[in-house]
Design a protein around this motif. Structure first.
Motif, PDB file in Angstrom:
ATOM      1  N   THR A   1       8.314 -10.692  14.617  1.00 30.78           N
ATOM      2  CA  THR A   1       7.505 -11.925  14.625  1.00 30.78           C
ATOM      3  C   THR A   1       8.330 -12.985  13.884  1.00 30.78           C
ATOM      4  O   THR A   1       7.899 -13.527  12.874  1.00 30.78           O
ATOM      5  CB  THR A   1       6.149 -11.693  13.919  1.00 30.78           C
ATOM      6  OG1 THR A   1       6.385 -11.065  12.647  1.00 30.78           O
ATOM      7  CG2 THR A   1       5.224 -10.835  14.745  1.00 30.78           C
TER       8      THR A   1
ATOM      9  N   PRO B   1       2.554 -17.507  25.222  1.00 33.65           N
ATOM     10  CA  PRO B   1       3.186 -16.670  24.198  1.00 33.65           C
ATOM     11  C   PRO B   1       3.744 -15.383  24.808  1.00 33.65           C
ATOM     12  O   PRO B   1       3.417 -15.025  25.942  1.00 33.65           O
ATOM     13  CB  PRO B   1       2.035 -16.363  23.236  1.00 33.65           C
ATOM     14  CG  PRO B   1       0.789 -16.603  23.982  1.00 33.65           C
ATOM     15  CD  PRO B   1       1.093 -17.567  25.091  1.00 33.65           C
TER      16      PRO B   1
ATOM     17  N   TRP C   1      -2.231 -18.803  29.141  1.00 33.99           N
ATOM     18  CA  TRP C   1      -2.074 -19.472  27.854  1.00 33.99           C
ATOM     19  C   TRP C   1      -3.422 -19.937  27.328  1.00 33.99           C
ATOM     20  O   TRP C   1      -3.761 -19.720  26.164  1.00 33.99           O
ATOM     21  CB  TRP C   1      -1.123 -20.680  27.997  1.00 33.99           C
ATOM     22  CG  TRP C   1      -1.118 -21.524  26.773  1.00 33.99           C
ATOM     23  CD1 TRP C   1      -0.471 -21.248  25.596  1.00 33.99           C
ATOM     24  CD2 TRP C   1      -1.813 -22.759  26.576  1.00 33.99           C
ATOM     25  NE1 TRP C   1      -0.730 -22.239  24.687  1.00 33.99           N
ATOM     26  CE2 TRP C   1      -1.547 -23.172  25.259  1.00 33.99           C
ATOM     27  CE3 TRP C   1      -2.631 -23.545  27.389  1.00 33.99           C
ATOM     28  CZ2 TRP C   1      -2.072 -24.351  24.740  1.00 33.99           C
ATOM     29  CZ3 TRP C   1      -3.153 -24.719  26.875  1.00 33.99           C
ATOM     30  CH2 TRP C   1      -2.869 -25.109  25.560  1.00 33.99           C
TER      31      TRP C   1
ATOM     32  N   TYR D   1       1.658 -11.448  29.330  1.00 34.06           N
ATOM     33  CA  TYR D   1       2.439 -11.983  28.200  1.00 34.06           C
ATOM     34  C   TYR D   1       3.652 -11.091  27.874  1.00 34.06           C
ATOM     35  O   TYR D   1       4.287 -11.252  26.835  1.00 34.06           O
ATOM     36  CB  TYR D   1       1.551 -12.069  26.951  1.00 34.06           C
ATOM     37  CG  TYR D   1       0.235 -12.761  27.207  1.00 34.06           C
ATOM     38  CD1 TYR D   1       0.125 -14.139  27.065  1.00 34.06           C
ATOM     39  CD2 TYR D   1      -0.888 -12.046  27.599  1.00 34.06           C
ATOM     40  CE1 TYR D   1      -1.085 -14.789  27.313  1.00 34.06           C
ATOM     41  CE2 TYR D   1      -2.103 -12.686  27.855  1.00 34.06           C
ATOM     42  CZ  TYR D   1      -2.187 -14.050  27.704  1.00 34.06           C
ATOM     43  OH  TYR D   1      -3.375 -14.690  27.955  1.00 34.06           O
TER      44      TYR D   1
ATOM     45  N   ASN E   1       5.894 -13.608  19.849  1.00 35.21           N
ATOM     46  CA  ASN E   1       6.723 -14.808  19.710  1.00 35.21           C
ATOM     47  C   ASN E   1       6.289 -15.881  20.719  1.00 35.21           C
ATOM     48  O   ASN E   1       5.388 -15.683  21.519  1.00 35.21           O
ATOM     49  CB  ASN E   1       8.197 -14.405  19.930  1.00 35.21           C
ATOM     50  CG  ASN E   1       9.162 -15.400  19.329  1.00 35.21           C
ATOM     51  OD1 ASN E   1      10.178 -15.729  19.936  1.00 35.21           O
ATOM     52  ND2 ASN E   1       8.868 -15.924  18.156  1.00 35.21           N
ATOM     53  N   GLY E   2       6.952 -17.030  20.616  1.00 35.02           N
ATOM     54  CA  GLY E   2       6.728 -18.087  21.601  1.00 35.02           C
ATOM     55  C   GLY E   2       5.372 -18.772  21.447  1.00 35.02           C
ATOM     56  O   GLY E   2       4.815 -19.272  22.428  1.00 35.02           O
ATOM     57  N   LEU E   3       4.862 -18.842  20.232  1.00 37.14           N
ATOM     58  CA  LEU E   3       3.523 -19.439  20.054  1.00 37.14           C
ATOM     59  C   LEU E   3       3.543 -20.958  20.165  1.00 37.14           C
ATOM     60  O   LEU E   3       2.485 -21.589  20.256  1.00 37.14           O
ATOM     61  CB  LEU E   3       2.932 -19.027  18.709  1.00 37.14           C
ATOM     62  CG  LEU E   3       2.718 -17.532  18.473  1.00 37.14           C
ATOM     63  CD1 LEU E   3       1.934 -17.301  17.193  1.00 37.14           C
ATOM     64  CD2 LEU E   3       2.013 -16.855  19.624  1.00 37.14           C
TER      65      LEU E   3
ATOM     66  N   GLY F   1       0.357 -22.104  17.713  1.00 33.83           N
ATOM     67  CA  GLY F   1       0.450 -20.818  17.012  1.00 33.83           C
ATOM     68  C   GLY F   1      -0.509 -20.630  15.866  1.00 33.83           C
ATOM     69  O   GLY F   1      -0.852 -19.497  15.528  1.00 33.83           O
TER      70      GLY F   1
END
Ligand code: FAD
Length: 371
Positions: free
Chosen positions: A202, A315, A57, A363, A330-332, A336
């Protein structure tokens, strides 16, 4: 090659921007849900002070910040100059001296290979107060000159504008995904297929909804953030640094006498798009405790956004296993706006078969559940 991007937040906008510059035919679909995170995000770009430790990360977080100079230069070359971007610096503050010492040690370790952070140094309470005048007068600080802030609304709109000016198609619609012959197929609001060689999702905090019909148990949920915008009429705030206390709250300022205090982090919030009494209380309380000089500011608005929060802080970026034409970004989470532009560049490379700037194995999205 024709690429369809679902979701035009910071990540989708960046992916589109980088794809069109490779000459790829791009269509972007966005539903503009209430609570789109990019419209609510504070805009702090300053990874070096974080307490979080996950190496994958942090690598993305730091690379994201480093990429900003290139991104901003590229947009300026294309006439996009109104981005609310400023390298205004950051002040890390703590009420407890031991905590500030620990932060100083952490930051020193992190900036060893990050010259873009600038000449970091400890400054006196008087100097800190001079840089951010509403601040309490008793707080020593660590000054990070390379810290920046950006208006993510302007930045995402600028990337989309460039993409459209170079041929991308942007449409407003709610789309769904299905499987056909082992490949993902995107259907518009009326059920008509949208042609695409590659589909990039996204879709922020809504990604799990769109992926579920494909048998993908996507581990991302909304984390609600309430963030307060204040105005100090007639005060020149443009050069004020970002203020990063030890907890999860913070302050930053923009050009129009605007000061922002953020933000709640509400897990299990669902998509509850309301400003709540507890949210206002929490954020204002945390802000005024550190910066009592904001007490007489005008309350302009409280924004609400849903961070796409994954189960881990990392992410999720890359191709979905077993579905050849599906790519996920995704998953920011809470970082983000820092990571999004760089991550979008990586997704563009994945779609076009290029080499990514950093390996994406760490990731990778999960595959379909066995039936
Ligand atoms: P979003 O911006 O949410 O965009 C997703 C888009 O997908 C939406 O427009 C949605 O309508 C669309 N969509 C979803 N499903 C569909 C569908 N089926 N069909 C069509 N369209 C669809 N990060 C930082 O680095 N620094 C900060 O200071 C910072 N502060 C923050 C403060 C707050 C209060 C919040 C909420 C976030 C903050 N963040 C910050 C995090 C950052 O804002 C988010 O991580 C980032 O904006 C997520 O971008 P995204 O493109 O993934 O999602």
């Amino acid at each position: 090659m024709r690429v369809l991007i679902i979701g035009a937040g910071i990540l989708g906008a960046s992916t589109a921007y980088h794809l069109v510059r490779k000459g790829v035919e791009v269509e972007i679909v966005d539903e503009a849900h209430q609570g789109k995170a990019t419209l609510a995000g504070a805009g702090i770009v300053c990874p070096w002070a974080t307490k979080a430790d996950d190496p994958d990360w942090y690598r993305m977080y730091a690379e994201g910040a480093r990429y900003y100079d290139t991104l901003i230069d590229g947009l300026r070359e294309r006439g996009e100059t109104s981005l609310g971007y400023g390298k205004v610096g950051a002040l890390v503050v703590a009420e407890d001296k031991a905590e500030l010492d620990a932060a100083e040690e952490r930051i020193a370790r992190r900036i060893k290979d990050a010259p873009e952070a600038g000449a970091v140094r400890r400054i006196s309470p008087a100097e800190a107060h001079g840089l951010f005048p509403p601040l309490r007068r008793d707080l020593e600080a660590i000054h990070i000159p390379g810290g920046a802030r950006v208006d993510a609304r302007l930045l995402a709109a600028a990337m989309l504008r460039v993409a459209v000016s170079m041929g991308a198609k942007l449409r407003s619609d709610h789309v769904t995904l299905g499987l056909k012959d082992g490949r993902a197929e995107c259907l518009d609001n009326e059920g008509g297929p949208i042609p695409a060689d590659e589909i990039i999702v996204t879709a922020g905090a809504w990604a799990s909804q769109i992926l579920a019909p494909l048998g993908l148990l996507h581990p991302v949920a909304p984390q609600k953030g309430q963030i307060i915008h204040l105005r100090l009429p007639g005060v020149a705030t443009a050069a004020w640094p970002v203020v990063l206390p030890m907890g999860s709250h913070y302050m930053l300022a923009f050009d129009d006498s605007r000061v922002v205090i953020g933000a709640t982090r509400e897990d299990n919030s669902g998509f509850d798009y309301r400003v709540t009494a507890a949210g206002e209380f929490e954020v204002l309380g945390a802000g005024l405790k550190i910066a009592p000089g904001l007490a007489a500011a005008t309350h302009i608005e409280t924004r609400v956004g849903f961070r796409p929060a994954a189960r881990t802080i990392k992410p999720i970026l890359g191709r979905v296993p077993d579905i050849g034409n599906l790519i996920l970004g995704n998953g920011l989470g809470a970082s983000g706006l820092t990571v999004g532009p760089f991550a979008g560049r990586q997704l563009a490379r994945v779609a076009t078969g290029g080499t990514t700037d950093v390996p994406l194995e760490g990731y990778a999205p999960a595959g379909r559940q066995p039936t």
